[in-house]
Scaffold this active site. Structure first.
Site, PDB file in Angstrom:
ATOM      1  N   ASP A 202       0.820  -1.216   0.000  1.00 47.43           N
ATOM      2  CA  ASP A 202       0.000   0.000   0.000  1.00 47.43           C
ATOM      3  C   ASP A 202       0.854   1.266   0.000  1.00 47.43           C
ATOM      4  O   ASP A 202       0.327   2.362  -0.141  1.00 47.43           O
ATOM      5  CB  ASP A 202      -0.928  -0.001   1.222  1.00 47.43           C
ATOM      6  CG  ASP A 202      -2.090   0.980   1.070  1.00 47.43           C
ATOM      7  OD1 ASP A 202      -2.547   1.182  -0.073  1.00 47.43           O
ATOM      8  OD2 ASP A 202      -2.537   1.546   2.081  1.00 47.43           O
ATOM      9  N   SER A 226      -7.303   5.755  -0.237  1.00 49.35           N
ATOM     10  CA  SER A 226      -7.504   4.566  -1.064  1.00 49.35           C
ATOM     11  C   SER A 226      -8.987   4.241  -1.174  1.00 49.35           C
ATOM     12  O   SER A 226      -9.718   4.293  -0.179  1.00 49.35           O
ATOM     13  CB  SER A 226      -6.755   3.373  -0.464  1.00 49.35           C
ATOM     14  OG  SER A 226      -5.380   3.648  -0.328  1.00 49.35           O
ATOM     15  N   GLN A 276      -4.596  -0.345  -7.695  1.00 45.72           N
ATOM     16  CA  GLN A 276      -5.345   0.440  -6.717  1.00 45.72           C
ATOM     17  C   GLN A 276      -5.890   1.697  -7.373  1.00 45.72           C
ATOM     18  O   GLN A 276      -5.238   2.291  -8.222  1.00 45.72           O
ATOM     19  CB  GLN A 276      -4.461   0.840  -5.536  1.00 45.72           C
ATOM     20  CG  GLN A 276      -5.211   1.568  -4.422  1.00 45.72           C
ATOM     21  CD  GLN A 276      -4.307   1.934  -3.248  1.00 45.72           C
ATOM     22  OE1 GLN A 276      -3.778   3.037  -3.193  1.00 45.72           O
ATOM     23  NE2 GLN A 276      -4.129   1.004  -2.317  1.00 45.72           N
TER      24      GLN A 276
END
Length: 289
Positions: A202, A226, A276
């Protein structure tokens, strides 16, 4: 949180009842629950419910609400299916009985099959590169305190391939290459290494989507969060050995930035892929950055 064992303990959840687990929060300097923490804890929770011979091969997740850093997170695991070689789990993360995150995770037993991969980008190796911690220490008077603190307290070392200079005010193409590994040797099986890779995956994603739009290496006056996260595990690896995160952002539109990443071992083996999409907006006055 400089100690990798401290992170492993954070990811290792406590069982409250069958298929329900609770995890604590990393007290991030930016005062929001870190997405990588929730992702890795969800994988940890799902692993506790599958046969020992099955390993995660993919996950698809959505971040629904910003987590409250002061409240533990409960993970509820639903056993969707156990087949001859695949197991599917659905995990819902909740605070105060309100879902903040959902994911589906698929596990598979080891099997022989076709094997091919793309080549690793031709970039310099990690030897001789400076870590981002070295770089922020060099420019610490010009780096926001929360960013300085977050970089210094990570149990992973990151060495960016592209040179960083806080005085460079030019925009950049949406590409980034970063070598990383755990700072200490990691014990445990593939499941532990996958959970740690999920955590570290991440990092650096959304900032890649800001490169063509911000002047300088540190995004300023932006609110980023996110929205979703998907990950595929292709091959075995060790998180305490150097790996290359090759990132690019094909698109940004309608306040959303889309980013992809491939993760290679130093010998060029492709071990994981990540995508993402995240929210990227100009920060309003008083908005938490």
């Amino acid at each position: 949180m400089k100690d990798i064992n401290e992170l492993i303990e954070l990811i290792e959840l406590k069982e409250l009842s069958p298929n329900i687990y609770v995890g604590q929060n990393y007290q991030a300097p930016w005062n929001r629950v870190f997405g990588g923490q929730v992702l890795s804890q969800a994988v940890s929770a799902a692993y506790k419910t599958v046969p020992k011979d099955r390993f995660a091969h993919s996950m698809h997740a959505y971040f629904l609400l910003a987590g409250d850093i002061s409240i533990p997170i409960h993970y509820e695991v639903e056993s969707v299916r156990d087949g001859g070689s695949f197991s599917t789990r659905r995990v819902v993360a909740k605070q105060n009985d309100v879902p903040i995150f959902i994911t589906s995770i698929s596990f598979q037993s080891k099997q022989e099959g076709f094997d091919h991969q793309i080549d690793m980008p031709n970039v310099v190796g990690p030897e001789g590169l400076k870590s981002d911690e070295d770089l922020v220490n060099k420019y610490k008077l010009f780096v926001p305190q929360n960013i300085l603190q977050s970089i210094k307290t990570r149990p992973f070392e990151f060495r960016p391939v592209e040179k960083l200079n806080v005085f460079d005010r030019s925009t950049k193409p949406p590409y980034k290459h970063i070598w990383f590994k755990a700072k200490e040797k990691v014990e445990g099986g593939l499941d532990v290494h996958q959970q740690l890779l999920t955590y570290v995956s991440d990092y650096n994603l959304l900032t890649t989507a800001t490169l063509p739009h911000t002047k300088g290496p540190i995004p300023k006056d932006l609110f980023m969060a996110s929205l979703d996260h998907a990950m595929w595990f292709h091959r075995d690896f060790r998180i305490d050995e150097w790996m290359l995160y090759a990132l690019d952002s094909p698109s940004a539109s309608n306040t959303r930035g889309f980013t992809r990443g491939n993760i290679f071992t130093q010998k060029g083996k492709l071990v994981a892929s990540v995508v993402q999409e995240g929210l990227i907006r100009k920060a309003k006055k008083g908005t938490l950055k």
